[in-house]
Scaffold this motif. Structure first.
Motif, PDB file in Angstrom:
ATOM      1  N   SER A 345      -4.969  -3.447  32.954  1.00  0.00           N
ATOM      2  CA  SER A 345      -5.074  -3.446  31.502  1.00  0.00           C
ATOM      3  C   SER A 345      -3.870  -2.756  30.867  1.00  0.00           C
ATOM      4  O   SER A 345      -3.293  -3.242  29.890  1.00  0.00           O
ATOM      5  CB  SER A 345      -6.363  -2.755  31.068  1.00  0.00           C
ATOM      6  OG  SER A 345      -6.446  -2.665  29.664  1.00  0.00           O
ATOM      7  N   GLU A 346      -3.470  -1.602  31.444  1.00  0.00           N
ATOM      8  CA  GLU A 346      -2.289  -0.890  30.945  1.00  0.00           C
ATOM      9  C   GLU A 346      -1.025  -1.712  31.174  1.00  0.00           C
ATOM     10  O   GLU A 346      -0.145  -1.794  30.304  1.00  0.00           O
ATOM     11  CB  GLU A 346      -2.167   0.475  31.633  1.00  0.00           C
ATOM     12  CG  GLU A 346      -3.320   1.429  31.386  1.00  0.00           C
ATOM     13  CD  GLU A 346      -3.358   1.951  29.955  1.00  0.00           C
ATOM     14  OE1 GLU A 346      -2.357   1.758  29.215  1.00  0.00           O
ATOM     15  OE2 GLU A 346      -4.376   2.555  29.569  1.00  0.00           O
ATOM     16  N   PHE A 347      -0.924  -2.335  32.337  1.00  0.00           N
ATOM     17  CA  PHE A 347       0.235  -3.163  32.648  1.00  0.00           C
ATOM     18  C   PHE A 347       0.354  -4.323  31.670  1.00  0.00           C
ATOM     19  O   PHE A 347       1.455  -4.645  31.199  1.00  0.00           O
ATOM     20  CB  PHE A 347       0.142  -3.698  34.079  1.00  0.00           C
ATOM     21  CG  PHE A 347       1.118  -4.806  34.363  1.00  0.00           C
ATOM     22  CD1 PHE A 347       2.414  -4.530  34.745  1.00  0.00           C
ATOM     23  CD2 PHE A 347       0.746  -6.146  34.218  1.00  0.00           C
ATOM     24  CE1 PHE A 347       3.327  -5.546  34.972  1.00  0.00           C
ATOM     25  CE2 PHE A 347       1.642  -7.168  34.445  1.00  0.00           C
ATOM     26  CZ  PHE A 347       2.943  -6.871  34.825  1.00  0.00           C
ATOM     27  N   ASP A 348      -0.757  -4.970  31.373  1.00  0.00           N
ATOM     28  CA  ASP A 348      -0.726  -6.137  30.494  1.00  0.00           C
ATOM     29  C   ASP A 348      -0.138  -5.800  29.130  1.00  0.00           C
ATOM     30  O   ASP A 348       0.579  -6.608  28.531  1.00  0.00           O
ATOM     31  CB  ASP A 348      -2.136  -6.719  30.324  1.00  0.00           C
ATOM     32  CG  ASP A 348      -2.622  -7.465  31.568  1.00  0.00           C
ATOM     33  OD1 ASP A 348      -1.781  -7.815  32.414  1.00  0.00           O
ATOM     34  OD2 ASP A 348      -3.847  -7.685  31.679  1.00  0.00           O
ATOM     35  N   ARG A 349      -0.440  -4.593  28.623  1.00  0.00           N
ATOM     36  CA  ARG A 349       0.102  -4.212  27.320  1.00  0.00           C
ATOM     37  C   ARG A 349       1.626  -4.052  27.382  1.00  0.00           C
ATOM     38  O   ARG A 349       2.338  -4.427  26.456  1.00  0.00           O
ATOM     39  CB  ARG A 349      -0.559  -2.922  26.827  1.00  0.00           C
ATOM     40  CG  ARG A 349      -1.941  -3.151  26.243  1.00  0.00           C
ATOM     41  CD  ARG A 349      -2.402  -1.951  25.443  1.00  0.00           C
ATOM     42  NE  ARG A 349      -2.828  -0.869  26.307  1.00  0.00           N
ATOM     43  CZ  ARG A 349      -4.059  -0.743  26.793  1.00  0.00           C
ATOM     44  NH1 ARG A 349      -4.988  -1.647  26.492  1.00  0.00           N
ATOM     45  NH2 ARG A 349      -4.381   0.264  27.575  1.00  0.00           N
ATOM     46  N   VAL A 350       2.108  -3.477  28.481  1.00  0.00           N
ATOM     47  CA  VAL A 350       3.559  -3.328  28.640  1.00  0.00           C
ATOM     48  C   VAL A 350       4.214  -4.702  28.789  1.00  0.00           C
ATOM     49  O   VAL A 350       5.219  -5.009  28.141  1.00  0.00           O
ATOM     50  CB  VAL A 350       3.887  -2.440  29.855  1.00  0.00           C
ATOM     51  CG1 VAL A 350       5.401  -2.392  30.091  1.00  0.00           C
ATOM     52  CG2 VAL A 350       3.337  -1.035  29.660  1.00  0.00           C
ATOM     53  N   ALA A 351       3.640  -5.546  29.653  1.00  0.00           N
ATOM     54  CA  ALA A 351       4.228  -6.857  29.931  1.00  0.00           C
ATOM     55  C   ALA A 351       4.216  -7.768  28.719  1.00  0.00           C
ATOM     56  O   ALA A 351       5.062  -8.665  28.595  1.00  0.00           O
ATOM     57  CB  ALA A 351       3.485  -7.513  31.094  1.00  0.00           C
TER      58      ALA A 351
END
Length: 400
Positions: A345-351
């Motif tokens: 979930s955190e990665f998706d926001r960055v990506a």
């Protein structure tokens, strides 16, 4: 072609090589001159060496600059007259004025200040003397380049008496090839039974970060590992190599090439340590570090310290994690419930963030050189006009 004389405080600093690459990509002809830091070899073998300085030895550096000023004309004898002189840091501003005199006294000078030294912020006689020296040396500069809005808000406007226009040039990843063709970051949750990894990359100079990550990784007993890469400032540690060797969940994996190796090293970790306590409450609270842009460009989740410019920057974009207190127990509370699902979930926001926030491309390089070219015919400085070159280039429809 714009001829630039770039005066560097440390020819061994990878950031100097990146700035030279950017200027050349923008169409400038760069002559690089500066000091070698210790026994390390300069990044650019074409550079004109002006002397040797030592990490953490401010008085020695001032003496080296004074000695170099006396023989600067001889050192620059074979160099073409520049159209612009760029001085990286305060000590090089002194040499920029001397170089200007060598070339006839009419060359525009750019002061590039990407860190505010703690001595400049002292409220005693030492601080007043240094700020006075900065003012005297900077009276004729045509442009000031800095990398964070907080430097402007907390130092250049309230304390510094410099009157030149200001160019905000953030520490984005240098992406001189068509970055649209670069692969988008991919999620990399750890395999079952394997640890999450926190990458602390770049200039490793912060003892507090080293000890905090060591205590945290021990407390998590293998659930997290700290991976260190870059250039340790050995003068800031009692025994950096020995300390890391004795930590069961921490490794130092050596230096790397920037930007060439960035994708590879960030793809090995899930989180990036975007925290620095080296000058806590001062420069470290105001800077926007290279590792913030690098990590986000390659899909790592940034960890920032509350109350810093980095935390404000990531918070405004809804990215990353924020540490409330600088201790291992608080970091453990923040990360102890980390799961593959939460990480994704955190990665998706960055990506999902436009990668143009993180990169400085060939179009930006051309815009920078164009801005520097304008100094040749520009009138004397008229005040602290602030320009964000990167955003201006984006608004004009740059390459990306």
């Amino acid at each position: 072609m714009l001829k630039v004389l770039y005066l560097a405080h440390d020819l061994t600093d990878p950031a100097i090589r990146r700035r030279t690459l950017v200027l050349e990509a923008g169409g400038a002809d760069v002559t690089l001159a500066g000091f070698r830091r210790g026994a390390a070899a300069p990044e650019d073998t074409r550079a004109i060496e002006l002397g040797v300085t030592r990490d953490g030895r401010f008085v020695q550096r001032i003496a080296a600059v004074a000695k170099s000023a006396m023989r600067l004309g001889a050192k620059l004898r074979g160099a073409a007259k520049p159209d612009v002189i760029i001085a990286r840091n305060l000590e090089m501003l002194a040499l920029a004025n001397r170089a200007n005199a060598v070339f006839g006294g009419k060359v525009p000078i750019v002061y590039e200040c990407l860190d505010i030294h703690r001595l400049l912020l002292r409220q005693d006689a030492v601080g007043r003397i240094l700020r006075g020296a900065e003012h005297a040396l900077g009276r004729k500069i045509s442009l000031l380049i800095t990398s964070s809005p907080a430097f402007i808000e907390n130092y250049f406007r309230p304390l510094s008496r410099l009157e030149a226009p200001i160019l905000l040039l953030e520490n984005q990843v240098v992406a001189l090839d068509d970055d649209r063709a670069a692969s988008l970051p991919a999620a990399r949750p750890p395999l079952s039974g394997k640890p999450f990894k926190i990458g602390w990359f770049g200039a490793l100079r912060c003892r507090k970060s080293l000890y905090l990550l060591a205590d945290f990784s021990r407390a998590m007993n293998g659930m997290f590992e700290a991976v260190l890469r870059g250039r340790p400032a050995y003068s800031e540690f009692e025994d950096f190599d020995g300390f890391v060797r004795n930590e069961p969940f921490m490794t130092y994996q050596g230096p790397y090439r920037n930007p060439e190796d960035l994708a590879d090293i960030y793809n090995e970790v899930q989180f990036s340590w975007a925290i620095d306590f080296f000058e806590e409450g001062l420069n470290s609270s105001w800077l926007l570090p290279n590792r913030l842009y690098e990590g986000c460009r390659y899909g790592t989740v940034p960890i920032a310290m509350r109350g810093t410019e980095t935390a404000r920057y990531t918070g405004a974009r809804g990215l990353g994690l924020v540490l409330d207190h600088a201790d291992a127990a608080t970091l453990a509370t923040l990360l102890s419930t980390m799961t593959a699902e939460r990480y994704l979930s955190e990665f998706d926001r960055v990506a999902a963030t436009d990668p143009r926030h993180w990169t400085f491309d060939r179009g930006d390089a051309r815009a920078l050189v164009t801005r520097l070219s304008e100094l040749r015919t520009q009138a004397a400085p008229t005040g602290p006009l602030l320009q964000d070159l990167h955003q201006t280039q984006r608004n004009k429809g740059g390459l990306l």
